[in-house]
Scaffold this active site. Sequence first.
Site, PDB file in Angstrom:
ATOM      1  N   ARG A 100      29.379  -9.181 -21.811  1.00 33.26           N
ATOM      2  CA  ARG A 100      30.801  -9.490 -21.724  1.00 33.26           C
ATOM      3  C   ARG A 100      31.003 -10.561 -20.658  1.00 33.26           C
ATOM      4  O   ARG A 100      30.595 -10.387 -19.508  1.00 33.26           O
ATOM      5  CB  ARG A 100      31.600  -8.234 -21.380  1.00 33.26           C
ATOM      6  CG  ARG A 100      33.117  -8.469 -21.382  1.00 33.26           C
ATOM      7  CD  ARG A 100      33.867  -7.180 -21.106  1.00 33.26           C
ATOM      8  NE  ARG A 100      33.733  -6.767 -19.712  1.00 33.26           N
ATOM      9  CZ  ARG A 100      34.179  -5.593 -19.243  1.00 33.26           C
ATOM     10  NH1 ARG A 100      34.754  -4.731 -20.064  1.00 33.26           N
ATOM     11  NH2 ARG A 100      34.041  -5.284 -17.981  1.00 33.26           N
ATOM     12  N   ARG A 124      28.114  -5.985 -18.178  1.00 35.18           N
ATOM     13  CA  ARG A 124      29.258  -6.555 -17.474  1.00 35.18           C
ATOM     14  C   ARG A 124      28.825  -7.659 -16.501  1.00 35.18           C
ATOM     15  O   ARG A 124      28.127  -7.399 -15.539  1.00 35.18           O
ATOM     16  CB  ARG A 124      29.985  -5.468 -16.693  1.00 35.18           C
ATOM     17  CG  ARG A 124      30.463  -4.294 -17.536  1.00 35.18           C
ATOM     18  CD  ARG A 124      31.079  -3.234 -16.612  1.00 35.18           C
ATOM     19  NE  ARG A 124      31.574  -2.089 -17.335  1.00 35.18           N
ATOM     20  CZ  ARG A 124      30.854  -0.994 -17.583  1.00 35.18           C
ATOM     21  NH1 ARG A 124      29.601  -0.923 -17.180  1.00 35.18           N
ATOM     22  NH2 ARG A 124      31.381   0.023 -18.240  1.00 35.18           N
ATOM     23  N   HIS A 176       0.819  -1.210   0.000  1.00 39.47           N
ATOM     24  CA  HIS A 176       0.000   0.000   0.000  1.00 39.47           C
ATOM     25  C   HIS A 176       0.854   1.261   0.000  1.00 39.47           C
ATOM     26  O   HIS A 176       0.624   2.199  -0.769  1.00 39.47           O
ATOM     27  CB  HIS A 176      -0.925  -0.002   1.228  1.00 39.47           C
ATOM     28  CG  HIS A 176      -1.664   1.280   1.430  1.00 39.47           C
ATOM     29  ND1 HIS A 176      -1.179   2.313   2.211  1.00 39.47           N
ATOM     30  CD2 HIS A 176      -2.837   1.713   0.911  1.00 39.47           C
ATOM     31  CE1 HIS A 176      -2.032   3.320   2.176  1.00 39.47           C
ATOM     32  NE2 HIS A 176      -3.040   2.982   1.406  1.00 39.47           N
ATOM     33  N   GLY A 195      37.063  -1.390 -26.795  1.00 37.68           N
ATOM     34  CA  GLY A 195      37.223  -0.974 -25.402  1.00 37.68           C
ATOM     35  C   GLY A 195      38.277   0.104 -25.348  1.00 37.68           C
ATOM     36  O   GLY A 195      39.468  -0.195 -25.221  1.00 37.68           O
ATOM     37  N   SER A 196      37.861   1.341 -25.480  1.00 35.18           N
ATOM     38  CA  SER A 196      38.839   2.429 -25.651  1.00 35.18           C
ATOM     39  C   SER A 196      39.697   2.654 -24.406  1.00 35.18           C
ATOM     40  O   SER A 196      40.808   3.177 -24.506  1.00 35.18           O
ATOM     41  CB  SER A 196      38.125   3.733 -26.044  1.00 35.18           C
ATOM     42  OG  SER A 196      37.163   4.094 -25.073  1.00 35.18           O
ATOM     43  N   ASN A 197      39.201   2.257 -23.234  1.00 37.31           N
ATOM     44  CA  ASN A 197      39.994   2.461 -22.008  1.00 37.31           C
ATOM     45  C   ASN A 197      41.286   1.645 -22.046  1.00 37.31           C
ATOM     46  O   ASN A 197      42.388   2.172 -21.894  1.00 37.31           O
ATOM     47  CB  ASN A 197      39.168   2.071 -20.776  1.00 37.31           C
ATOM     48  CG  ASN A 197      37.943   2.948 -20.600  1.00 37.31           C
ATOM     49  OD1 ASN A 197      37.802   3.962 -21.268  1.00 37.31           O
ATOM     50  ND2 ASN A 197      37.058   2.555 -19.707  1.00 37.31           N
ATOM     51  N   ASP A 198      41.152   0.320 -22.238  1.00 38.25           N
ATOM     52  CA  ASP A 198      42.353  -0.524 -22.280  1.00 38.25           C
ATOM     53  C   ASP A 198      43.140  -0.301 -23.561  1.00 38.25           C
ATOM     54  O   ASP A 198      44.381  -0.395 -23.561  1.00 38.25           O
ATOM     55  CB  ASP A 198      41.968  -2.001 -22.167  1.00 38.25           C
ATOM     56  CG  ASP A 198      41.896  -2.455 -20.706  1.00 38.25           C
ATOM     57  OD1 ASP A 198      42.394  -1.719 -19.838  1.00 38.25           O
ATOM     58  OD2 ASP A 198      41.340  -3.533 -20.436  1.00 38.25           O
ATOM     59  N   CYS A 214      32.446   0.601 -26.682  1.00 34.03           N
ATOM     60  CA  CYS A 214      31.795   0.591 -25.366  1.00 34.03           C
ATOM     61  C   CYS A 214      32.684   1.232 -24.309  1.00 34.03           C
ATOM     62  O   CYS A 214      32.463   1.045 -23.116  1.00 34.03           O
ATOM     63  CB  CYS A 214      31.419  -0.835 -24.960  1.00 34.03           C
ATOM     64  SG  CYS A 214      32.801  -1.984 -24.918  1.00 34.03           S
ATOM     65  N   GLU A 219      40.452  -4.271 -27.543  1.00 31.10           N
ATOM     66  CA  GLU A 219      41.043  -3.429 -26.496  1.00 31.10           C
ATOM     67  C   GLU A 219      42.548  -3.613 -26.375  1.00 31.10           C
ATOM     68  O   GLU A 219      43.182  -3.045 -25.497  1.00 31.10           O
ATOM     69  CB  GLU A 219      40.368  -3.730 -25.154  1.00 31.10           C
ATOM     70  CG  GLU A 219      40.401  -5.195 -24.767  1.00 31.10           C
ATOM     71  CD  GLU A 219      39.512  -5.503 -23.577  1.00 31.10           C
ATOM     72  OE1 GLU A 219      39.206  -4.594 -22.797  1.00 31.10           O
ATOM     73  OE2 GLU A 219      39.118  -6.684 -23.423  1.00 31.10           O
TER      74      GLU A 219
END
Length: 836
Positions: free
Chosen positions: A617, A543, A454, A740-743, A790, A719
Amino acid sequence: MDKSAKFTLWFSEIGIQDVGMVGGKNASLGEMYSRLKDKGVSVPNGFAITAHAYRHFLKAAGIEQKVQDALSGLNTHDMQNLQERGEKVRAVIKGAELPEDLKAAIIEAYGKLCGRKKEIDVAVRSSATAEDLPDASFAGQQETYLNVRGADALLLACKKCFASLFTDRAISYRQDKNFGHFNVYLSIVVQKMVRSDKASSGIIFTLDTESGFKNLVVVNSSWGLGENVVGGKVVPDEFQVFKPVLAHGKRPIVGRRMGSKDTKIIYSNDPQHPIKSVPTSPKDKAKWSITDEEALKLADWAVIIEDHYTHEAKALAQKEGKTLPHDYVKHMDIEWAKDGKSGELYIVQARPETVMSIKQRRKTENGKEYFLVESYEYRVPVPEIHAKFQKLCEGIAVGRKISSAAANVIESPKDIGKFRKGEILVTRMTDPDWEPMMKIAGGIITEQGGRTCHTAIISRELGIPCIVGTQVATSKVRTGQRITLSCGEGERGMVYDGEVPYDSKKDWIEVPRTRTKIMMNAGIPETAFFQGTLPNDGVGLAREEFIIASHIGMHPMFLLDFEKHKASQDKKIRKIVKEVEKNTKGWDSKVDYFVETLAMGIAKIGAAFWPNDVIVRMSDFKTNEYANLLGGDMYEPHEHNPMIGWRGASRYYDPKFRPAFALECKALKRVRDDMGITNVKAMIPFCRTPDEGRKVVKAMEEEGLKRGVNGFEIYVMAEIPSNCVDAETFADIFDGFSIGSNDLTQLSLGLDRDSELVAHIYNERESTVKRLIKQLIDVGKAKHKKVGICGQAPSDFPEFAEFLVQCGIDSMSLNPDTVVKTRLLVAEKERSLGVH
């Protein structure tokens, strides 16, 4: 005789067109009893005591003027005035005699319902002629009487039901909704009791009541009669079932949560109090109150009911010359019960859902689509909040709003005089008697209740932030204390000591269509349904490690070896074993727990974005992160640089981890094959060489995940520079790439992105990184393979997003908070490039 002049009508004689005669509840029961029986929906038989009977009672007893006099001078904002007027009206009605002809009609119908039995137990419920409308819910405004047995008890319950048209809460609600007190009449439901006191009961919604996500059925269940669940007096079990594949013989339970189910309502032997609340046994509290099969059956019935009412609404609109949107759905709020004697399930009530279904998130004007962006955001990062502000308690978040104000701990609705407008109401639980207080609250926190109790339903209707099921709020929060009620951190609502700084805003933004798919990064199942309502083209990165860390928290190899560890005498191992048993309570197989929990987390994300692609992933923990899982340090080696060590693909085919990877594959296979959520695809992280790629694809095939079967695809994370330099070979092994642009930036520039000493060098916009990305996109086009990104870069840097559009990338997967902003940017860039 014209049925409008009858005192009683059987369910078989009435339908949804008869609301004016028998009220919304009776009309709906009659509709389902008559028209859905052939489709397998079971409704217990019963009859309606009509609105005509109510009017006849008022007139024959000569009390109409007395009722009007008692309401003279009513002021619903003056609680004492409201209570005095309500008590007078109810006393007038209860003190009047039912006319003999009405008594005879009720007793005759009851006798027929009893059949060969002398007396049967029935439920006596109100059915107001204005209730269950699309824009107002009168549910719970009047009284319900259960386990009513015998003619005398039935007549008394009917009179009490008539009087309950004028409960304080009903009077206040009608006044707020501008319904005249003499324009609403009361009909009564008399229905065979379902012996759920010996089994379970609950409620169903045919959409997610938090996010408005339409492809979900939410089934709540608890032990005993249903008033505890409807009234929010227990935290029930919850099953979330995905609609689109339900009719195809699949088992799409995408979410399941066990509630505490502390009390249950059962029959008593006292005629004056025919039902009673008792504590639930520890054994039953630790058990599911219904099976998966029963949850699926109830969900199937709910979809049948929703489809029927949607069809009827469209037919009525057409008859009246109105046009409903092509995707219009009449979402339903349904009550059900299981008979403990026969084991059968029954639907005992259905009405339109009245909160989320009338909220609009999208609109179309002049051929353009607009999206309502409403945001509540902290002014400082969440870790900083956790460091600076004490968390007092937490519970289930209702909505996504934040509120800061003074708390007021209230024990009873009678204490409304102590409550001030804008304060945060803190209490054990609420029921309809609390509504005059709730509508002036700045927020609500309760100790009991689930997402569909409720408190939750009314807070959504009122549009105020709410947290339910905290269990300890009244002892942790004190009256007058300044607190922050936050529903802005996902499924769990947080209560902080003090005022956490936040901002809120709401805007309608045009949502342009783009050639470049704008996808999202996801991983937290609890927020998936809300994120799925944002304008998107699917998920480019889901992830697994979020699900494993937050929902499982145990190393898969330890679970695989659990029986061996269970026999160990080592103190450290025995301590871990004890913790595992606590975390997996109710599961005989710890491996099944891992697979099922992971599968449900993945399935929830897949369902939220259906039918768009959701690329999952596979686990990408590094060794130090895996070691932090319960039991993990027994299996993980110590590495000097885990960032470029044993992670991703290299683990999947290694004998030391291959059995654990098999569990991930089993979970993914269960999502696609058993649940039928086939928009879920796989992605392999940190795949250094083509040979590694082949080994992983082979390992997945051995677990029943074969590329091309039932549309299954396997992507590879791009990556590592080798993924771009040797893109042609990787393209022959996988179905597509996700950058995976970070790695990729880290490894291309040869730096540790976690080191502040070289942080000034880290830059995705460096020419080396951009050349590798462009090279990969060019190969993807030549090989007819999809290429997406990503990484964080397009979310953070508009110019990087423009670069990707120029290269012709197929998709960008972004953080949810940048999806709308980046879509606008991409649309503008595509226009300037002449891209269609």
